[in-house]
Design an enzyme around this catalytic site. Structure first.
Site, mmCIF file in Angstrom:
data_model
loop_
_atom_site.group_PDB
_atom_site.id
_atom_site.type_symbol
_atom_site.label_atom_id
_atom_site.label_comp_id
_atom_site.label_asym_id
_atom_site.label_seq_id
_atom_site.Cartn_x
_atom_site.Cartn_y
_atom_site.Cartn_z
ATOM 1 C CE1 TYR A 159 0.832 65.855 20.165
ATOM 2 C CE2 TYR A 159 1.234 63.845 21.232
ATOM 3 C CZ TYR A 159 1.007 64.468 20.234
ATOM 4 O OH TYR A 159 0.488 63.818 19.155
ATOM 5 C CE LYS A 163 -2.749 65.306 19.664
ATOM 6 N NZ LYS A 163 -3.440 65.329 18.476
HETATM 7 P P1 NAP Z 1 3.345 66.552 11.045
HETATM 8 O O1 NAP Z 1 3.942 65.504 10.188
HETATM 9 O O2 NAP Z 1 4.077 67.550 11.834
HETATM 10 O O3 NAP Z 1 2.249 67.299 10.112
HETATM 11 C C1 NAP Z 1 1.425 68.245 11.062
HETATM 12 C C2 NAP Z 1 0.213 69.006 10.056
HETATM 13 O O4 NAP Z 1 -0.518 69.774 10.952
HETATM 14 C C3 NAP Z 1 0.843 69.470 8.965
HETATM 15 O O5 NAP Z 1 0.056 69.493 7.917
HETATM 16 C C4 NAP Z 1 0.694 71.046 9.288
HETATM 17 O O6 NAP Z 1 0.329 72.111 8.213
HETATM 18 C C5 NAP Z 1 -0.589 71.068 10.169
HETATM 19 N N1 NAP Z 1 -0.786 71.940 11.284
HETATM 20 C C6 NAP Z 1 0.159 72.365 12.246
HETATM 21 N N2 NAP Z 1 -0.376 73.586 12.958
HETATM 22 C C7 NAP Z 1 -1.673 73.772 12.229
HETATM 23 C C8 NAP Z 1 -2.448 74.937 12.516
HETATM 24 N N3 NAP Z 1 -2.458 75.901 13.368
HETATM 25 N N4 NAP Z 1 -3.520 75.043 11.586
HETATM 26 C C9 NAP Z 1 -3.629 74.143 10.487
HETATM 27 N N5 NAP Z 1 -2.808 73.048 10.349
HETATM 28 C C10 NAP Z 1 -1.573 73.004 11.239
HETATM 29 O O7 NAP Z 1 2.535 65.670 12.088
HETATM 30 P P2 NAP Z 1 1.736 64.324 12.100
HETATM 31 O O8 NAP Z 1 2.708 63.286 12.774
HETATM 32 O O9 NAP Z 1 1.133 63.899 10.845
HETATM 33 O O10 NAP Z 1 0.625 64.536 13.085
HETATM 34 C C11 NAP Z 1 -0.715 64.676 12.455
HETATM 35 C C12 NAP Z 1 -1.643 64.388 13.946
HETATM 36 O O11 NAP Z 1 -1.229 63.247 14.380
HETATM 37 C C13 NAP Z 1 -1.321 65.354 15.015
HETATM 38 O O12 NAP Z 1 -2.630 65.786 15.835
HETATM 39 C C14 NAP Z 1 -0.354 64.634 15.999
HETATM 40 O O13 NAP Z 1 -0.539 65.242 17.255
HETATM 41 C C15 NAP Z 1 -0.910 63.314 15.789
HETATM 42 N N6 NAP Z 1 -0.195 62.047 16.295
HETATM 43 C C16 NAP Z 1 0.929 61.813 15.649
HETATM 44 C C17 NAP Z 1 1.771 60.864 16.076
HETATM 45 C C18 NAP Z 1 3.109 60.456 15.306
HETATM 46 O O14 NAP Z 1 3.889 59.680 15.717
HETATM 47 N N7 NAP Z 1 3.368 60.934 13.815
HETATM 48 C C19 NAP Z 1 1.295 59.814 16.917
HETATM 49 C C20 NAP Z 1 0.098 60.279 17.717
HETATM 50 C C21 NAP Z 1 -0.626 61.165 17.322
HETATM 51 P P3 NAP Z 1 1.558 73.093 8.092
HETATM 52 O O15 NAP Z 1 2.781 72.269 7.562
HETATM 53 O O16 NAP Z 1 0.771 73.388 6.699
HETATM 54 O O17 NAP Z 1 1.534 74.024 8.791
#
Ligand code: NAP
Length: 252
Positions: A159, A163
């Site tokens: 991961y 990133k």
């Molecule tokens: P999340 O709640 O698990 O949501 C992930 C989203 O990505 C879902 O809408 C999912 O869609 C979509 N997704 C996954 N694989 C996909 C694919 N192959 N094609 C299209 N869509 C896909 O995660 P989140 O926390 O919101 O994270 C969103 C972004 O923020 C990510 O890049 C993550 O690395 C980054 N981020 C998150 C955090 C945190 O603490 N939450 C911190 C730093 C960075 P479906 O459900 O429709 O499959």
């Protein structure tokens, strides 16, 4: 009313807009007047709920299924957005996953899936969007990176590498397309309250939160505000940057 930070008449694609941060970004861009394509992979109902919410306030949105780790599917997503709303101004590369494991136990598949979903998707969607944006001489590309890509997290070599890759990609593409009035930036969230944190053992999360000067998790909307700013005309002179929205975790 001031039109500062308005996105009126802009067309945006948000990858992974069905849940979590992507959902909050889709809603915030739409609140500011953008027509939003809510991409999803496996959650059609959640994506449709985001679209219905936007439409309930008179906004325009559409949901499109695409696994953005697949180049042809990503190209088709961008094409569908342009066909539906007639243009494309803003791309938010948000789709992302984790497959955490210490390196000795990490499978090659978990390495590859994370690179493909988080980093290759950013290449796939940006390449397709840039083709259109270069012609239009306007664009905003914003990728959701992470503090993990800046500081590294144990158990997250896959991961963190994906990133950090997005951050390097952002700088390179920003230089490549600046002359055509396209800005390329990243937002690096810290710990944000979404389902992605559910896979983290509670004691690891508790220990991690001790590293956050603001001493709490972020809210998805707090990431969305930063994305909406970078997407706005007021951010026209910002490119190649990574904006930390992390409660002060990584002061770069
Ligand atoms: P999340 O709640 O698990 O949501 C992930 C989203 O990505 C879902 O809408 C999912 O869609 C979509 N997704 C996954 N694989 C996909 C694919 N192959 N094609 C299209 N869509 C896909 O995660 P989140 O926390 O919101 O994270 C969103 C972004 O923020 C990510 O890049 C993550 O690395 C980054 N981020 C998150 C955090 C945190 O603490 N939450 C911190 C730093 C960075 P479906 O459900 O429709 O499959």
């Amino acid at each position: 009313m001031s039109d500062l930070l308005s996105l009126q008449d802009k067309v945006a694609v948000v990858t992974g807009g069905s849940r979590g941060i992507g959902r909050a970004v889709a809603l915030e861009l739409a609140r500011r007047g953008a027509k939003v394509v809510v991409n999803y992979n496996k959650s059609p109902e959640a994506a449709q709920a985001v679209v219905s919410e936007i439409q309930s306030w008179g906004g325009q949105a559409a949901a499109f299924q695409a696994d953005v780790s697949d180049a042809a599917a990503a190209q088709n997503l961008i094409k569908c957005a342009i066909d539906t709303f007639g243009d494309l101004h803003i791309l938010v590369n948000n789709a992302g996953i984790t497959r955490d494991m210490v390196i000795m136990m990490m499978s090659e598949q978990d390495w590859d899936t994370v690179q493909d979903t988080n980093l290759k998707s950013t290449f796939n969607c940006s390449k397709a969007a840039v083709k259109h944006m270069l012609r239009k001489r306007y664009g905003r590309i914003i990728s959701i990176a992470s503090v993990a890509g800046q500081m590294g997290n144990p158990g997250q070599t896959n991961y963190s590498a994906s990133k950090a890759g997005q951050i390097g990609f952002t700088k390179a593409l920003a230089r490549e397309v600046a002359a055509r009035n396209i800005t390329v930036n990243a937002v690096a969230p810290g710990f944000v309250d979404t389902e992605i944190l559910a896979s983290m053992p509670p004691e690891t999360l508790e220990a991690a939160l001790k590293l956050v000067p603001l001493a709490r998790k972020g809210k998805p909307e707090e990431i969305a505000y930063a994305v909406a700013f970078l997407a706005s005309d007021q951010a026209a002179y910002i490119t190649g940057q990574t904006l930390g929205v992390d409660g002060g975790m990584a002061m770069m």
